[in-house]
Scaffold this motif. Structure first.
Motif, short mmCIF file in Angstrom:
data_model
loop_
_atom_site.label_atom_id
_atom_site.label_comp_id
_atom_site.label_asym_id
_atom_site.label_seq_id
_atom_site.Cartn_x
_atom_site.Cartn_y
_atom_site.Cartn_z
N PHE B 174 -5.70 37.57 -119.96
CA PHE B 174 -5.93 37.64 -118.51
C PHE B 174 -4.11 38.02 -117.94
N VAL B 175 -3.33 38.07 -119.00
CA VAL B 175 -2.02 38.77 -118.41
C VAL B 175 -2.30 40.35 -118.34
N ARG B 176 -3.52 40.93 -118.95
CA ARG B 176 -3.47 42.12 -119.48
C ARG B 176 -3.39 42.93 -118.01
N PRO B 177 -4.22 42.66 -116.86
CA PRO B 177 -4.21 43.38 -115.68
C PRO B 177 -2.76 43.50 -115.06
N VAL B 178 -1.99 42.09 -115.43
CA VAL B 178 -0.68 41.98 -114.67
C VAL B 178 0.29 42.98 -115.43
N SER B 179 0.44 43.31 -116.65
CA SER B 179 1.29 44.19 -117.29
C SER B 179 0.82 45.54 -117.07
N HIS B 180 -0.42 45.68 -117.26
CA HIS B 180 -1.25 46.97 -116.98
C HIS B 180 -0.55 47.72 -115.69
N SER B 181 -0.77 46.82 -114.62
CA SER B 181 -0.27 47.34 -113.33
C SER B 181 1.08 47.42 -113.07
N ILE B 182 2.01 46.35 -113.52
CA ILE B 182 3.31 46.28 -113.15
C ILE B 182 4.02 47.38 -113.86
N ARG B 183 3.62 47.84 -115.39
CA ARG B 183 4.14 48.90 -115.93
C ARG B 183 4.39 50.01 -115.31
N LEU B 184 2.86 50.24 -114.70
CA LEU B 184 3.02 51.53 -113.82
C LEU B 184 3.76 51.69 -112.77
N ALA B 185 3.75 50.90 -111.96
CA ALA B 185 4.46 50.90 -110.68
C ALA B 185 5.90 50.61 -110.81
N GLY B 186 6.06 49.61 -111.95
CA GLY B 186 7.76 49.24 -112.16
C GLY B 186 8.19 50.64 -112.64
N ASN B 187 7.76 51.33 -113.47
CA ASN B 187 8.30 52.58 -114.04
C ASN B 187 8.43 53.81 -112.91
N VAL B 188 7.48 53.77 -112.16
CA VAL B 188 7.30 54.91 -111.31
C VAL B 188 8.51 54.42 -110.00
N MET B 189 8.45 53.23 -109.84
CA MET B 189 9.41 52.84 -108.69
C MET B 189 11.15 52.97 -109.05
N ALA B 190 11.13 52.46 -110.33
CA ALA B 190 12.55 52.22 -110.70
C ALA B 190 13.15 53.72 -110.94
N GLY B 191 12.49 54.71 -111.36
CA GLY B 191 12.95 55.87 -111.50
C GLY B 191 13.21 56.49 -109.80
N HIS B 192 12.50 56.15 -109.14
CA HIS B 192 12.35 56.76 -107.77
C HIS B 192 13.82 56.33 -107.14
N ALA B 193 13.91 54.94 -107.11
CA ALA B 193 14.94 54.04 -106.87
C ALA B 193 16.24 54.77 -107.39
N VAL B 194 16.26 54.73 -108.63
CA VAL B 194 17.53 55.22 -109.26
C VAL B 194 18.01 56.62 -108.71
N ILE B 195 16.94 57.65 -108.64
CA ILE B 195 17.22 58.85 -107.89
C ILE B 195 17.91 58.80 -106.52
N LYS B 196 17.29 57.73 -105.67
CA LYS B 196 17.64 57.71 -104.41
C LYS B 196 19.38 56.95 -104.60
N VAL B 197 19.43 56.14 -105.25
CA VAL B 197 20.89 55.55 -105.30
C VAL B 197 21.81 56.57 -105.55
N PHE B 198 21.60 57.37 -106.49
CA PHE B 198 22.77 58.60 -106.96
C PHE B 198 22.64 59.33 -105.76
N ALA B 199 21.48 59.71 -105.06
CA ALA B 199 21.78 60.64 -103.99
C ALA B 199 22.49 60.01 -103.01
N GLY B 200 22.54 58.63 -102.77
CA GLY B 200 23.46 58.09 -101.76
C GLY B 200 24.72 58.09 -102.07
N PHE B 201 25.09 58.09 -103.51
CA PHE B 201 26.48 58.24 -104.12
C PHE B 201 26.94 59.76 -103.78
N ALA B 202 25.95 60.54 -103.95
CA ALA B 202 26.34 61.90 -103.65
C ALA B 202 26.69 62.26 -102.32
#
Lengths: 178, 250
Positions: B174-202
Protein backbone atom coordinates in the motif's frame (compact mmCIF):
# COMPACT_ATOMS: atom_id res chain seq x y z
CA UNK A 1 -5.92 23.67 2.73
CA UNK A 2 -4.58 23.21 6.20
CA UNK A 3 -1.14 22.27 4.87
CA UNK A 4 -0.87 25.23 2.57
CA UNK A 5 -1.86 27.85 5.02
CA UNK A 6 0.54 26.33 7.53
CA UNK A 7 3.65 27.97 6.11
CA UNK A 8 1.88 31.01 4.72
CA UNK A 9 1.83 34.51 6.03
CA UNK A 10 -1.62 35.12 7.39
CA UNK A 11 -3.97 36.57 4.87
CA UNK A 12 -1.65 36.09 1.89
CA UNK A 13 -3.47 34.36 -0.98
CA UNK A 14 -0.30 33.13 -2.78
CA UNK A 15 1.41 31.45 0.09
CA UNK A 16 5.17 30.87 0.00
CA UNK A 17 4.39 27.28 0.98
CA UNK A 18 4.21 24.47 -1.49
CA UNK A 19 1.72 25.04 -4.29
CA UNK A 20 1.82 21.25 -4.63
CA UNK A 21 -0.16 20.98 -1.40
CA UNK A 22 -2.81 23.50 -2.38
CA UNK A 23 -5.67 21.05 -2.57
CA UNK A 24 -7.96 23.58 -4.18
CA UNK A 25 -6.10 23.05 -7.46
CA UNK A 26 -6.29 19.27 -7.31
CA UNK A 27 -9.61 18.75 -9.10
CA UNK A 28 -8.43 20.99 -11.90
CA UNK A 29 -5.11 19.20 -12.32
CA UNK A 30 -6.63 15.76 -12.11
CA UNK A 31 -9.35 16.64 -14.60
CA UNK A 32 -6.89 17.95 -17.18
CA UNK A 33 -4.48 15.10 -16.51
CA UNK A 34 -7.21 12.58 -17.25
CA UNK A 35 -8.15 14.49 -20.40
CA UNK A 36 -4.50 14.60 -21.48
CA UNK A 37 -3.89 10.94 -20.79
CA UNK A 38 -7.02 9.88 -22.67
CA UNK A 39 -6.06 12.00 -25.68
CA UNK A 40 -2.49 10.69 -25.55
CA UNK A 41 -3.67 7.12 -25.22
CA UNK A 42 -6.01 7.48 -28.18
CA UNK A 43 -3.32 9.08 -30.36
CA UNK A 44 -0.74 6.49 -29.36
CA UNK A 45 -2.87 3.37 -29.57
CA UNK A 46 -4.71 4.38 -32.77
CA UNK A 47 -1.98 6.10 -34.77
CA UNK A 48 1.55 6.25 -33.45
CA UNK A 49 2.21 2.82 -31.98
CA UNK A 50 0.62 0.72 -34.76
CA UNK A 51 2.51 2.81 -37.30
CA UNK A 52 5.84 2.31 -35.56
CA UNK A 53 5.11 -1.39 -35.14
CA UNK A 54 4.34 -1.68 -38.86
CA UNK A 55 7.51 0.17 -39.79
CA UNK A 56 9.61 -2.04 -37.52
CA UNK A 57 7.98 -5.21 -38.86
CA UNK A 58 8.44 -4.02 -42.43
CA UNK A 59 12.06 -3.25 -41.79
CA UNK A 60 12.56 -6.65 -40.22
CA UNK A 61 10.87 -8.19 -43.26
CA UNK A 62 12.96 -6.16 -45.66
CA UNK A 63 16.15 -7.15 -43.90
CA UNK A 64 15.08 -10.79 -43.90
CA UNK A 65 14.20 -10.58 -47.59
CA UNK A 66 17.55 -9.06 -48.41
CA UNK A 67 19.34 -11.72 -46.41
CA UNK A 68 17.39 -14.44 -48.18
CA UNK A 69 18.16 -12.88 -51.54
CA UNK A 70 21.82 -12.63 -50.68
CA UNK A 71 21.78 -16.28 -49.66
CA UNK A 72 20.13 -17.22 -52.95
CA UNK A 73 22.61 -15.19 -54.97
CA UNK A 74 25.43 -16.80 -53.08
CA UNK A 75 24.01 -20.21 -53.91
CA UNK A 76 23.70 -19.24 -57.57
CA UNK A 77 27.29 -18.07 -57.61
CA UNK A 78 28.34 -21.31 -55.97
CA UNK A 79 26.46 -23.28 -58.60
CA UNK A 80 28.04 -21.25 -61.37
CA UNK A 81 31.47 -21.86 -59.91
CA UNK A 82 30.78 -25.58 -59.66
CA UNK A 83 29.57 -25.66 -63.27
CA UNK A 84 32.65 -23.75 -64.35
CA UNK A 85 34.94 -26.12 -62.49
CA UNK A 86 33.15 -29.09 -64.00
CA UNK A 87 33.41 -27.64 -67.50
CA UNK A 88 37.07 -26.97 -66.90
CA UNK A 89 37.68 -30.54 -65.76
CA UNK A 90 35.73 -31.90 -68.74
CA UNK A 91 37.69 -29.75 -71.14
CA UNK A 92 40.91 -30.89 -69.53
CA UNK A 93 40.09 -34.57 -69.84
CA UNK A 94 38.85 -34.08 -73.39
CA UNK A 95 42.01 -32.27 -74.29
CA UNK A 96 44.18 -34.98 -72.84
CA UNK A 97 42.13 -37.53 -74.77
CA UNK A 98 42.66 -35.61 -77.98
CA UNK A 99 46.35 -35.30 -77.25
CA UNK A 100 46.60 -39.03 -76.62
CA UNK A 101 44.72 -39.75 -79.84
CA UNK A 102 46.92 -37.42 -81.82
CA UNK A 103 49.96 -38.96 -80.25
CA UNK A 104 48.80 -42.43 -81.25
CA UNK A 105 48.08 -41.27 -84.81
CA UNK A 106 51.45 -39.67 -85.12
CA UNK A 107 53.10 -42.77 -83.69
CA UNK A 108 51.31 -44.89 -86.27
CA UNK A 109 52.36 -42.63 -89.11
CA UNK A 110 55.83 -42.54 -87.75
CA UNK A 111 56.02 -46.31 -87.46
CA UNK A 112 54.78 -46.65 -91.03
CA UNK A 113 57.26 -44.14 -92.30
CA UNK A 114 60.09 -45.80 -90.41
CA UNK A 115 59.12 -49.19 -91.76
CA UNK A 116 58.99 -47.81 -95.30
CA UNK A 117 62.28 -46.12 -94.90
CA UNK A 118 63.78 -49.31 -93.48
CA UNK A 119 62.51 -51.24 -96.48
CA UNK A 120 63.90 -48.68 -98.90
CA UNK A 121 67.19 -48.68 -97.13
CA UNK A 122 67.31 -52.45 -97.24
CA UNK A 123 66.50 -52.45 -100.98
CA UNK A 124 69.15 -49.85 -101.65
CA UNK A 125 71.65 -51.79 -99.57
CA UNK A 126 70.90 -54.97 -101.52
CA UNK A 127 71.32 -53.10 -104.79
CA UNK A 128 74.56 -51.61 -103.67
CA UNK A 129 75.70 -55.03 -102.53
CA UNK A 130 74.99 -56.36 -105.96
CA UNK A 131 76.78 -53.50 -107.62
CA UNK A 132 79.76 -53.95 -105.31
CA UNK A 133 79.75 -57.66 -106.07
CA UNK A 134 79.71 -56.97 -109.77
CA UNK A 135 82.52 -54.50 -109.40
CA UNK A 136 84.43 -56.92 -107.28
CA UNK A 137 83.88 -59.72 -109.87
CA UNK A 138 84.98 -57.57 -112.74
CA UNK A 139 87.96 -56.44 -110.72
CA UNK A 140 88.90 -60.06 -110.00
CA UNK A 141 88.55 -60.86 -113.64
CA UNK A 142 90.70 -57.90 -114.58
CA UNK A 143 93.30 -58.97 -112.03
CA UNK A 144 93.36 -62.44 -113.60
CA UNK A 145 93.71 -61.02 -117.07
CA UNK A 146 96.41 -58.61 -115.98
CA UNK A 147 98.19 -61.46 -114.19
CA UNK A 148 98.01 -63.73 -117.27
CA UNK A 149 99.29 -61.02 -119.55
CA UNK A 150 102.03 -60.12 -117.16
CA UNK A 151 102.96 -63.76 -116.66
CA UNK A 152 102.99 -64.39 -120.42
CA UNK A 153 105.16 -61.37 -120.90
CA UNK A 154 107.53 -62.47 -118.16
CA UNK A 155 107.66 -66.03 -119.48
CA UNK A 156 108.28 -64.78 -123.00
CA UNK A 157 110.99 -62.53 -121.74
CA UNK A 158 112.70 -65.26 -119.72
CA UNK A 159 112.41 -68.11 -122.09
CA UNK A 160 110.93 -67.31 -125.48
CA UNK A 161 109.00 -70.04 -127.13
CA UNK A 162 109.06 -72.06 -123.97
CA UNK A 163 105.37 -71.98 -123.18
CA UNK A 164 102.11 -71.65 -124.80
CA UNK A 165 99.30 -69.35 -123.75
CA UNK A 166 97.03 -72.11 -122.60
CA UNK A 167 99.27 -73.58 -119.92
CA UNK A 168 100.19 -70.12 -118.65
CA UNK A 169 96.59 -69.28 -118.21
CA UNK A 170 95.91 -72.49 -116.28
CA UNK A 171 98.91 -71.92 -114.04
CA UNK A 172 97.94 -68.37 -113.22
CA UNK A 173 94.34 -69.36 -112.52
CA UNK A 174 95.55 -72.11 -110.18
CA UNK A 175 97.82 -69.68 -108.41
CA UNK A 176 95.05 -67.06 -107.99
CA UNK A 177 92.72 -69.60 -106.48
CA UNK A 178 95.27 -71.00 -104.12
CA UNK B 1 11.38 31.73 5.39
CA UNK B 2 9.82 34.88 4.03
CA UNK B 3 11.18 37.04 6.83
CA UNK B 4 14.65 35.57 6.44
CA UNK B 5 14.73 36.47 2.75
CA UNK B 6 13.52 39.94 3.43
CA UNK B 7 16.25 40.37 6.04
CA UNK B 8 19.03 39.41 3.62
CA UNK B 9 17.69 41.56 0.83
CA UNK B 10 17.11 38.46 -1.25
CA UNK B 11 13.88 38.06 -3.08
CA UNK B 12 13.82 34.37 -3.87
CA UNK B 13 10.59 32.54 -4.40
CA UNK B 14 11.67 29.07 -5.52
CA UNK B 15 8.19 27.67 -5.23
CA UNK B 16 6.40 30.33 -7.25
CA UNK B 17 7.15 28.47 -10.46
CA UNK B 18 4.89 25.65 -9.32
CA UNK B 19 1.89 27.84 -8.77
CA UNK B 20 -1.24 26.94 -10.67
CA UNK B 21 -2.76 29.98 -12.30
CA UNK B 22 -5.92 30.41 -14.24
CA UNK B 23 -4.90 31.72 -17.63
CA UNK B 24 -8.22 33.19 -18.71
CA UNK B 25 -10.30 35.44 -16.55
CA UNK B 26 -8.53 34.69 -13.31
CA UNK B 27 -10.72 34.11 -10.32
CA UNK B 28 -10.83 30.88 -8.32
CA UNK B 29 -9.60 27.75 -10.01
CA UNK B 30 -12.53 25.49 -10.83
CA UNK B 31 -12.01 21.94 -12.01
CA UNK B 32 -12.63 23.01 -15.62
CA UNK B 33 -10.50 26.20 -15.56
CA UNK B 34 -7.86 26.53 -18.26
CA UNK B 35 -4.70 26.85 -16.21
CA UNK B 36 -0.97 26.85 -16.91
CA UNK B 37 -1.07 23.14 -16.04
CA UNK B 38 -3.65 22.65 -18.79
CA UNK B 39 -1.50 24.61 -21.22
CA UNK B 40 1.62 22.58 -20.58
CA UNK B 41 -0.24 19.29 -20.70
CA UNK B 42 -1.49 20.47 -24.07
CA UNK B 43 2.09 21.21 -25.09
CA UNK B 44 3.00 17.71 -23.97
CA UNK B 45 0.34 16.28 -26.28
CA UNK B 46 1.65 18.51 -29.07
CA UNK B 47 5.22 17.36 -28.50
CA UNK B 48 4.18 13.71 -28.51
CA UNK B 49 2.22 14.22 -31.73
CA UNK B 50 5.18 15.97 -33.34
CA UNK B 51 7.60 13.26 -32.33
CA UNK B 52 5.55 10.09 -32.69
CA UNK B 53 3.01 10.98 -35.38
CA UNK B 54 4.50 13.73 -37.53
CA UNK B 55 8.00 12.37 -37.02
CA UNK B 56 7.05 8.93 -38.30
CA UNK B 57 4.75 10.03 -41.13
CA UNK B 58 7.14 8.86 -43.84
CA UNK B 59 7.18 5.29 -42.48
CA UNK B 60 10.68 5.07 -43.92
CA UNK B 61 12.61 1.84 -43.98
CA UNK B 62 15.69 3.94 -43.31
CA UNK B 63 14.36 6.21 -40.56
CA UNK B 64 14.80 9.94 -40.23
CA UNK B 65 16.09 11.29 -36.94
CA UNK B 66 12.69 11.82 -35.34
CA UNK B 67 11.43 8.46 -36.58
CA UNK B 68 14.57 6.87 -35.20
CA UNK B 69 13.91 8.40 -31.77
CA UNK B 70 10.29 7.25 -31.87
CA UNK B 71 11.37 3.74 -32.80
CA UNK B 72 13.99 3.71 -30.07
CA UNK B 73 11.39 4.67 -27.47
CA UNK B 74 9.02 2.06 -28.79
CA UNK B 75 11.69 -0.62 -28.70
CA UNK B 76 12.92 0.51 -25.30
CA UNK B 77 9.52 0.27 -23.58
CA UNK B 78 8.54 -2.85 -25.51
CA UNK B 79 11.68 -4.64 -24.39
CA UNK B 80 11.34 -3.33 -20.84
CA UNK B 81 7.82 -4.75 -20.50
CA UNK B 82 8.83 -8.03 -22.07
CA UNK B 83 11.88 -8.38 -19.81
CA UNK B 84 10.18 -7.37 -16.58
CA UNK B 85 6.57 -8.53 -16.93
CA UNK B 86 6.88 -11.20 -19.59
CA UNK B 87 5.02 -11.65 -22.86
CA UNK B 88 1.59 -11.29 -21.22
CA UNK B 89 2.56 -7.82 -20.11
CA UNK B 90 2.76 -6.67 -23.74
CA UNK B 91 -1.04 -6.41 -23.80
CA UNK B 92 -0.63 -3.33 -21.65
CA UNK B 93 2.05 -1.81 -23.83
CA UNK B 94 -0.08 1.16 -25.04
CA UNK B 95 -1.03 2.11 -21.48
CA UNK B 96 2.50 1.89 -20.18
CA UNK B 97 3.85 3.72 -23.19
CA UNK B 98 1.29 6.49 -22.60
CA UNK B 99 2.51 6.87 -19.02
CA UNK B 100 6.15 6.84 -20.07
CA UNK B 101 5.83 9.34 -22.88
CA UNK B 102 3.68 11.69 -20.82
CA UNK B 103 6.12 11.75 -17.92
CA UNK B 104 9.19 11.98 -20.17
CA UNK B 105 7.83 14.78 -22.32
CA UNK B 106 6.43 16.68 -19.33
CA UNK B 107 9.76 16.42 -17.52
CA UNK B 108 11.66 17.73 -20.51
CA UNK B 109 9.14 20.49 -21.28
CA UNK B 110 9.41 21.52 -17.64
CA UNK B 111 13.13 22.12 -18.17
CA UNK B 112 12.42 24.92 -20.64
CA UNK B 113 12.97 28.24 -18.89
CA UNK B 114 9.74 29.90 -17.66
CA UNK B 115 7.77 26.76 -18.42
CA UNK B 116 5.52 24.95 -15.99
CA UNK B 117 6.30 21.40 -14.96
CA UNK B 118 3.12 19.35 -14.65
CA UNK B 119 4.98 16.36 -13.21
CA UNK B 120 6.25 18.44 -10.30
CA UNK B 121 2.76 18.35 -8.80
CA UNK B 122 1.85 15.63 -6.42
CA UNK B 123 -1.74 15.75 -7.68
CA UNK B 124 -0.55 14.66 -11.12
CA UNK B 125 1.98 12.04 -10.05
CA UNK B 126 -0.32 10.66 -7.35
CA UNK B 127 -3.05 10.32 -9.95
CA UNK B 128 -0.69 8.46 -12.23
CA UNK B 129 0.54 6.24 -9.41
CA UNK B 130 -2.95 5.56 -8.15
CA UNK B 131 -4.08 4.66 -11.63
CA UNK B 132 -1.24 2.14 -11.82
CA UNK B 133 -1.94 0.87 -8.30
CA UNK B 134 -5.68 0.40 -8.82
CA UNK B 135 -5.27 -1.07 -12.28
CA UNK B 136 -2.62 -3.53 -11.12
CA UNK B 137 -4.61 -4.57 -8.04
CA UNK B 138 -7.81 -5.09 -10.00
CA UNK B 139 -5.90 -6.95 -12.68
CA UNK B 140 -4.22 -9.13 -10.07
CA UNK B 141 -7.52 -10.23 -8.57
CA UNK B 142 -9.16 -10.57 -11.99
CA UNK B 143 -6.38 -12.77 -13.34
CA UNK B 144 -5.60 -14.85 -10.29
CA UNK B 145 -8.65 -14.57 -8.06
CA UNK B 146 -7.82 -15.10 -4.41
CA UNK B 147 -4.45 -16.54 -5.37
CA UNK B 148 -3.37 -12.96 -5.84
CA UNK B 149 -3.16 -12.77 -2.05
CA UNK B 150 -0.29 -15.25 -2.33
CA UNK B 151 1.76 -12.18 -3.16
CA UNK B 152 1.68 -11.38 0.56
CA UNK B 153 2.24 -14.93 1.76
CA UNK B 154 5.95 -15.60 1.45
CA UNK B 155 5.88 -19.36 1.07
CA UNK B 156 9.68 -19.63 1.03
CA UNK B 157 9.95 -18.21 4.56
CA UNK B 158 9.61 -20.29 7.75
CA UNK B 159 5.97 -20.77 8.70
CA UNK B 160 6.24 -18.83 11.92
CA UNK B 161 7.57 -15.77 10.12
CA UNK B 162 4.97 -15.76 7.39
CA UNK B 163 2.23 -13.78 9.20
CA UNK B 164 4.72 -11.07 10.16
CA UNK B 165 6.07 -10.97 6.64
CA UNK B 166 2.51 -10.82 5.33
CA UNK B 167 1.88 -7.67 7.36
CA UNK B 168 5.11 -6.12 6.09
CA UNK B 169 4.31 -7.10 2.53
CA UNK B 170 0.82 -5.68 2.86
CA UNK B 171 2.13 -2.36 4.18
CA UNK B 172 4.76 -2.19 1.49
CA UNK B 173 2.11 -2.93 -1.11
CA UNK B 174 0.00 0.00 0.00
CA UNK B 175 3.01 2.30 0.29
CA UNK B 176 3.83 1.63 -3.35
CA UNK B 177 1.66 4.39 -4.85
CA UNK B 178 2.99 6.87 -2.31
CA UNK B 179 6.63 6.21 -3.07
CA UNK B 180 5.83 5.83 -6.74
CA UNK B 181 4.33 9.31 -6.95
CA UNK B 182 6.47 11.21 -4.46
CA UNK B 183 9.67 9.92 -6.04
CA UNK B 184 8.74 11.50 -9.35
CA UNK B 185 7.25 14.76 -8.09
CA UNK B 186 9.95 15.16 -5.43
CA UNK B 187 12.85 14.70 -7.83
CA UNK B 188 11.46 17.07 -10.41
CA UNK B 189 10.37 19.68 -7.89
CA UNK B 190 13.62 19.64 -5.93
CA UNK B 191 15.75 20.18 -9.02
CA UNK B 192 13.63 23.04 -10.26
CA UNK B 193 13.57 24.66 -6.84
CA UNK B 194 17.36 24.40 -6.53
CA UNK B 195 17.82 26.04 -9.92
CA UNK B 196 15.48 28.81 -8.89
CA UNK B 197 17.35 29.36 -5.62
CA UNK B 198 20.67 29.62 -7.45
CA UNK B 199 19.05 32.00 -9.92
CA UNK B 200 17.94 34.17 -7.00
CA UNK B 201 21.52 34.25 -5.70
CA UNK B 202 22.77 35.19 -9.12
CA UNK B 203 20.46 38.16 -9.18
CA UNK B 204 21.83 39.44 -5.88
CA UNK B 205 25.57 38.77 -6.23
CA UNK B 206 26.62 41.14 -9.00
CA UNK B 207 29.98 40.05 -10.48
CA UNK B 208 30.05 36.95 -8.32
CA UNK B 209 26.91 35.79 -10.11
CA UNK B 210 29.21 33.66 -12.27
CA UNK B 211 29.37 31.12 -9.45
CA UNK B 212 25.65 30.45 -9.12
CA UNK B 213 25.29 30.57 -12.91
CA UNK B 214 27.90 27.80 -13.18
CA UNK B 215 25.99 25.90 -10.51
CA UNK B 216 22.75 26.39 -12.43
CA UNK B 217 24.42 24.95 -15.52
CA UNK B 218 25.60 21.94 -13.55
CA UNK B 219 22.25 21.39 -11.85
CA UNK B 220 20.48 21.81 -15.17
CA UNK B 221 22.60 19.06 -16.65
CA UNK B 222 21.73 16.90 -13.68
CA UNK B 223 18.06 17.75 -14.14
CA UNK B 224 18.12 16.65 -17.76
CA UNK B 225 19.44 13.33 -16.50
CA UNK B 226 16.83 13.19 -13.75
CA UNK B 227 14.03 13.96 -16.22
CA UNK B 228 14.90 10.89 -18.27
CA UNK B 229 15.72 8.65 -15.34
CA UNK B 230 12.54 9.43 -13.40
CA UNK B 231 10.39 8.65 -16.43
CA UNK B 232 12.32 5.40 -16.77
CA UNK B 233 12.01 4.58 -13.08
CA UNK B 234 8.28 5.26 -13.03
CA UNK B 235 7.79 3.06 -16.06
CA UNK B 236 9.93 0.17 -14.90
CA UNK B 237 8.24 0.17 -11.49
CA UNK B 238 4.91 0.04 -13.29
CA UNK B 239 6.23 -3.01 -15.13
CA UNK B 240 7.37 -4.58 -11.86
CA UNK B 241 3.93 -4.06 -10.30
CA UNK B 242 2.32 -5.41 -13.44
CA UNK B 243 4.54 -8.48 -13.18
CA UNK B 244 3.35 -8.98 -9.59
CA UNK B 245 -0.24 -8.87 -10.79
CA UNK B 246 0.40 -11.33 -13.62
CA UNK B 247 2.64 -13.72 -11.66
CA UNK B 248 1.87 -13.23 -7.95
CA UNK B 249 3.69 -16.33 -6.70
CA UNK B 250 6.73 -15.50 -4.64
Amino acid sequence: MADTSHGAAPGAESAPGMPQLDFSTFPNQIFWLVVTLVILYLILSRVALPRIATVLAERQGAIQRDLDKAEELKRTAQDAEDAYNKALADARSQASEIVAEAKADIQKDLDKAIAKADAEIAAKAAESEKAIQAIRDSAAKSVAEVAQTATADIVNAVMPNAADAKSIKAAVTARLKG
Amino acid sequence: MATEEAGNGFNIHPMDQFEIKSLFGGGPIEWYSFTNATLWMGFAILAVVLLLVVGTRKRAIVPSRSQSVAEMMYGFIHKMIEDVAGKEGLKFFPYIFTLFIFILVSNFLGLLPTSFTTTSHIAVTAMLAMAVFVAVTVLGFYKNGMKFLGLFWVSSAPLALRPILAVIELISYFVRPVSHSIRLAGNVMAGHAVIKVFAGFAGALGVWAALPILSITAVYGLEVLVAGIQAYVFTILTCVYLNDALHPSH
